[in-house]
Motif scaffolding. Structure first.
Motif, PDB file in Angstrom:
ATOM      1  N   SER A 108       0.160  -3.237   3.182  1.00 53.41           N
ATOM      2  CA  SER A 108       1.504  -3.386   2.607  1.00 53.41           C
ATOM      3  C   SER A 108       1.463  -3.065   1.127  1.00 53.41           C
ATOM      4  CB  SER A 108       2.005  -4.823   2.819  1.00 53.41           C
ATOM      5  OG  SER A 108       1.156  -5.726   2.138  1.00 53.41           O
ATOM      6  N   GLY A 109       2.635  -2.935   0.536  1.00 54.58           N
ATOM      7  CA  GLY A 109       2.721  -2.690  -0.900  1.00 54.58           C
ATOM      8  C   GLY A 109       2.418  -1.266  -1.298  1.00 54.58           C
ATOM      9  N   LEU A 110       2.553  -0.341  -0.363  1.00 56.77           N
ATOM     10  CA  LEU A 110       2.266   1.059  -0.675  1.00 56.77           C
ATOM     11  C   LEU A 110       3.532   1.783  -1.138  1.00 56.77           C
ATOM     12  CD1 LEU A 110       0.054   2.090   2.383  1.00 56.77           C
ATOM     13  CD2 LEU A 110      -0.712   1.609   0.044  1.00 56.77           C
ATOM     14  N   VAL A 111       3.326   2.884  -1.809  1.00 54.20           N
ATOM     15  CA  VAL A 111       4.437   3.803  -2.034  1.00 54.20           C
ATOM     16  C   VAL A 111       4.104   5.086  -1.281  1.00 54.20           C
ATOM     17  CG1 VAL A 111       5.126   2.894  -4.263  1.00 54.20           C
ATOM     18  CG2 VAL A 111       3.376   4.645  -4.144  1.00 54.20           C
ATOM     19  N   ALA A 112       5.126   5.705  -0.745  1.00 55.24           N
ATOM     20  CA  ALA A 112       4.904   6.938   0.014  1.00 55.24           C
ATOM     21  C   ALA A 112       4.430   8.046  -0.930  1.00 55.24           C
ATOM     22  CB  ALA A 112       6.199   7.337   0.702  1.00 55.24           C
ATOM     23  N   LEU A 113       3.456   8.800  -0.485  1.00 54.41           N
ATOM     24  CA  LEU A 113       2.943   9.910  -1.286  1.00 54.41           C
ATOM     25  C   LEU A 113       3.441  11.228  -0.699  1.00 54.41           C
ATOM     26  CD1 LEU A 113      -0.815   8.838  -1.703  1.00 54.41           C
ATOM     27  CD2 LEU A 113       1.096   8.421  -3.270  1.00 54.41           C
TER      28      LEU A 113
END
Lengths: 484, 343
Positions: free
Chosen positions: B46-51
């Protein structure tokens, strides 16, 4: 950022809120609260600026039972009918030792201006000390003058004189005329407004008005008590500012830095060309005879064994190997560098007074002695700094890593050491049971400058010696000013 | 070695063996169909940003065996701020799991140097966290680092420029006594080599057209104190006078006062900025964010910089007056974390 200039007033609002919250927490039921210490003998204490404590005594208040007093009482009752949570908050904010509120204001204002250095030079170390001394002398003399009139006229507070008035604070036996809160507020706000920037003036005046109004709302003062207190405090402030106008602090330095390897040069990272307050050593001190009264002997010569020994210590501290700075030393260095050292000691005094049950004159007296001692210590220190013009360690060894930037003025002797040693002496004389604590703090303040790499050890040793002499001189006055 | 010492060592070795056997030795010793046999491993983050795969790369999960050999399990599928992957892996041989950011062009067979998460594989499970890879010594991120402050130059009017006080942001403790450290310097957890902090002002955070303006990258010293300027110095949008005199500060930040060198700016921005700008609903538009970035992430076009996935500190800028300290707040939802479990 260095050229930022904003209204300093707003920076203190949070502090005011915190202060109000603390006051609220300590606002006790008048029936059960600790009675303020009357300290009637304060009228015999020696003031700093006014010749005698009765020199500003106002005309008598309206006679008890007179039509004027009845009208004033009705005004208090009418004001109390507008009581609300907001007005209660106001009452709590200004209750208690009136000098505590204004000291906190001054410290916060100086704290605001501290990061603006070197561009806005309101809160240089020497000017901060000067401001606090003038503020505390003004508040102290205002209180002595107030005390004189209080006991001369012995006017009962509105809440003691009439059951129609509610007592929202505890006043004990202290007479109400003139109001010491109004006098202190007028004295403090007038001095601060004169010494700080115009952007602060309106807020300071508003706070002073609020302080007086809060006492009427609290049933502790008639409107006439407040106006008399305000007039008295303003008169004291004018005398203090008249002295300040001729203390030499407005003189412009037109000299030049002497040439030579051992002399001060602008230091990284900002290489400020004009050092702070080169003429502060000639400012008029309060107790010591002059800035050069205790001038220390010359520092060790560049390249001498004593000089090399102390420079080696700094190199070792700056290294990553054995003998390098510890994190605790780095933190202590930063702690003592974050505000002017005077601010740290004024805060220690705030803490000490909050713990002890001193009278209003007693608290004001303690603050005045501490601030005067630190100011005189700065004058003495700055005299030596700009007499010897000794280069900072980072100038002698540009590879030396410091914890933070070296301040823009000469090295010898250390201001932190001089001021802290003097402060510890005076605080130890006022509160002997805590003397060891003050001494420990002064030692840490001194060492912090070596740990930071901005001073040689001989700087702090000379500062300690100089501060001790100034502290002793101030303590002599303290022990002979009529107070027990 | 004496006979007595030898006997004692044998006893210790036997006791150790017994303990390891009882505790599973910290490794997965559950029954399998044989050495090296594969089981399904499920990874959730969790806590990701889309790349953007074309320009920013992908998140890839790796297993590491006791010999240090890495094996890719594949790329995380990212949806919103969550990433997931299910793959077969030789669970008896796993020692650690990593999640890396594989930049476009990175070799597919070895983990990049940008390890985002790491966890030890114990009893069929690994907790994936940044602390063991991004922060020095595995230290946690500071929960209460200090303050930031709105400030900008004011006496530039002397140079013919107006004075604005609502467009600068600086990272130092304006009210030091309100901080645990009781001094001027913000404290951040020191990072491992390869990572850096970066300061941002973000307009309309969360909106598709959010504008991220970097005020520079910076690192705390060994004690954690943020005691030096950011890498842009008086760059890009700094105050004119200070820019001209090249004065140095000991704190990260910028006076976003003007754009004397004419750098490109997002078309919707007008200088001087007003960081207290409000939207139609009366809400503040600007947010202060501190991110942790790969140190290699340099050279992004000014005005079009992109933040990395680790965004531990986020605060609405608010409309307080200049000089009012604003507290830097730790946001657990801005820090990637996850776990891997055998299914």
């Amino acid at each position: 950022m260095a050229r930022r200039r904003v209204s300093a007033g707003v920076a203190s609002l949070l502090t005011v809120a915190v202060f109000a919250a603390v006051s609220a927490a300590s606002c006790a039921d008048p029936q059960t609260a600790v009675l303020p210490v009357p300290e009637r003998e304060a009228v015999t204490w020696r003031p700093w600026v006014i010749d005698r404590v009765d020199v500003l005594r106002p005309a008598p208040p309206p006679a008890a039972g007179s039509a004027q007093e009845v009208a004033e009482r009705d005004a208090v009752v009418a004001l109390q009918r507008t009581r609300s949570a907001a007005t209660d908050s106001l009452v709590r904010r200004y209750d208690g030792d009136p000098t505590a509120f204004w000291t906190a204001q001054a410290i916060d204002l100086l704290g605001f201006y501290w990061p603006l250095l070197p561009d806005v030079r309101v809160a240089t170390p020497a000017r901060s000390a000067r401001l606090m001394a003038l503020l505390h002398v003004a508040m102290y003399d205002a209180i002595l003058a107030t005390w004189d009139a209080k006991w001369a006229y012995a006017r009962l507070t509105p809440s003691r004189a009439s059951t129609a008035v509610r007592a929202l604070v505890t006043t004990g036996e202290i007479p109400s005329y003139p109001s010491e809160h109004a006098a202190v507020a007028a004295a403090a706000s007038t001095v601060l407004a004169a010494l700080l920037l115009p952007g602060d003036t309106l807020r300071l005046r508003a706070l002073a008005d609020e302080a007086g109004l809060s006492r009427v709302m609290a049933g502790a003062a008639y409107p006439n008590d407040v106006s008399a207190g305000r007039a008295l405090g303003t008169a004291v402030a004018r005398r203090v500012l008249a002295l300040a106008a001729i203390d030499g602090s407005d003189a412009l330095w037109t000299g030049r830095v002497p040439d030579g390897a051992s002399f001060w040069k602008p230091t990284p990272v900002r290489y400020v060309q004009s050092p702070f307050d080169p003429l502060a050593g000639r400012w008029r001190p309060w107790v010591i005879a002059s800035g050069d009264a205790y001038r220390p002997p010359p520092p060790p010569a560049l390249g001498s064994p004593a000089f090399e020994r102390d420079l080696t210590e700094l190199r070792t501290l700056a290294s990553d190997g054995a003998g390098g700075r510890t994190l605790a030393q780095i933190d202590a260095a930063r702690y003592w560098a974050t505000e002017a050292p005077t601010a740290r000691w004024e805060l220690f005094m705030q803490e000490e007074l909050a713990k002890r049950r001193l009278s209003t004159p007693g608290a004001a007296r303690a603050r005045a002695y501490l601030s005067v001692a630190m100011y005189d210590a700065f004058v003495a220190c700055w005299d030596a700094k700009f007499f010897y013009w000794l280069a900072r360690p980072v100038t002698i060894d540009p590879a030396l890593r410091t914890v933070f930037s070296t301040p823009p003025f000469p090295s010898y002797p250390s201001g932190h050491s001089t001021v802290s040693t003097a402060a510890a002496q005076v605080m130890g004389a006022l509160f002997p049971d805590a003397s060891d604590t003050f001494t420990r703090r002064a030692v840490e303040a001194s060492n912090s400058r070596v740990w930071a790499g901005v001073h040689y050890r001989f700087d702090i040793e000379a500062g300690d010696t100089l501060g001790t002499k100034v502290g002793k001189a101030v303590t002599v006055r303290l022990r002979s000013d009529g107070a027990r | 070695m004496s006979r007595r010492e030898s006997a004692a060592r044998r006893s210790v070795a036997m006791l150790t063996f017994a303990l390891v056997a009882a505790c599973g030795g910290g490794r997965d010793d559950a029954p399998t169909t044989g050495p090296g046999a594969s089981s399904s491993v499920q990874v959730t983050v969790s806590g990701l940003v889309a790349l953007d795969p074309q320009t920013q790369g992908t998140y890839v999960v790796w297993t590491i065996d006791a010999a240090g050999t890495a094996r890719s399990l594949g790329a995380l599928t990212v949806s919103g701020s969550d990433g997931a992957l299910s793959a077969l892996a030789p669970v008896t041989e796993i020692s650690q799991l990593l999640v890396t950011v594989q930049r476009p062009g990175d070799a597919a067979l070895v983990p990049s140097s940008q390890t985002l998460l790491r966890g030890d594989w114990r009893s069929g499970r690994a907790v994936l966290a940044i602390e063991t890879v991004v922060t020095r010594g595995g230290l946690p991120l500071k929960q209460v680092p200090g303050q930031f402050t709105m400030f900008s130059p004011s006496d530039n009017f002397r140079n013919g420029y107006p004075s604005f006080e609502e467009c600068g942001v600086w990272l130092f403790n304006m009210a030091p006594r309100q901080t645990p450290q009781n001094d001027m310097w913000v404290r951040l957890t020191p990072l491992t080599p390869g990572w850096t902090y970066e300061g941002w002002m973000v307009r309309d955070l969360g909106a598709p057209d959010a504008i991220w303006l970097s005020y520079g990258k910076f690192l705390p010293d060994a004690s954690g104190a943020v005691a030096s300027r950011d890498d842009t110095g008086w760059g890009a949008f700094s105050g004119v006078e200070d820019f001209q005199t090249a004065g140095e500060e000991e704190f990260p930040g910028d006076d976003w006062f003007s754009n004397p060198l004419g750098f490109p700016l997002p078309a919707s921005l007008r200088l001087p900025l007003d960081l207290r700008e409000q939207n139609a609903q009366g809400g503040g538009r600007w947010t202060h964010v501190l991110t942790i970035e790969p140190i290699t992430d340099k050279g992004e076009p000014i005005g079009r910089e992109r933040p990395f996935a680790i965004r531990p500190y986020r605060d609405a800028f608010g409309n307080q007056a200049p000089g009012i300290p604003r507290t830097i707040t730790y946001r657990v939802d801005g820090v990637p974390r996850g776990e891997a479990v055998r299914r």
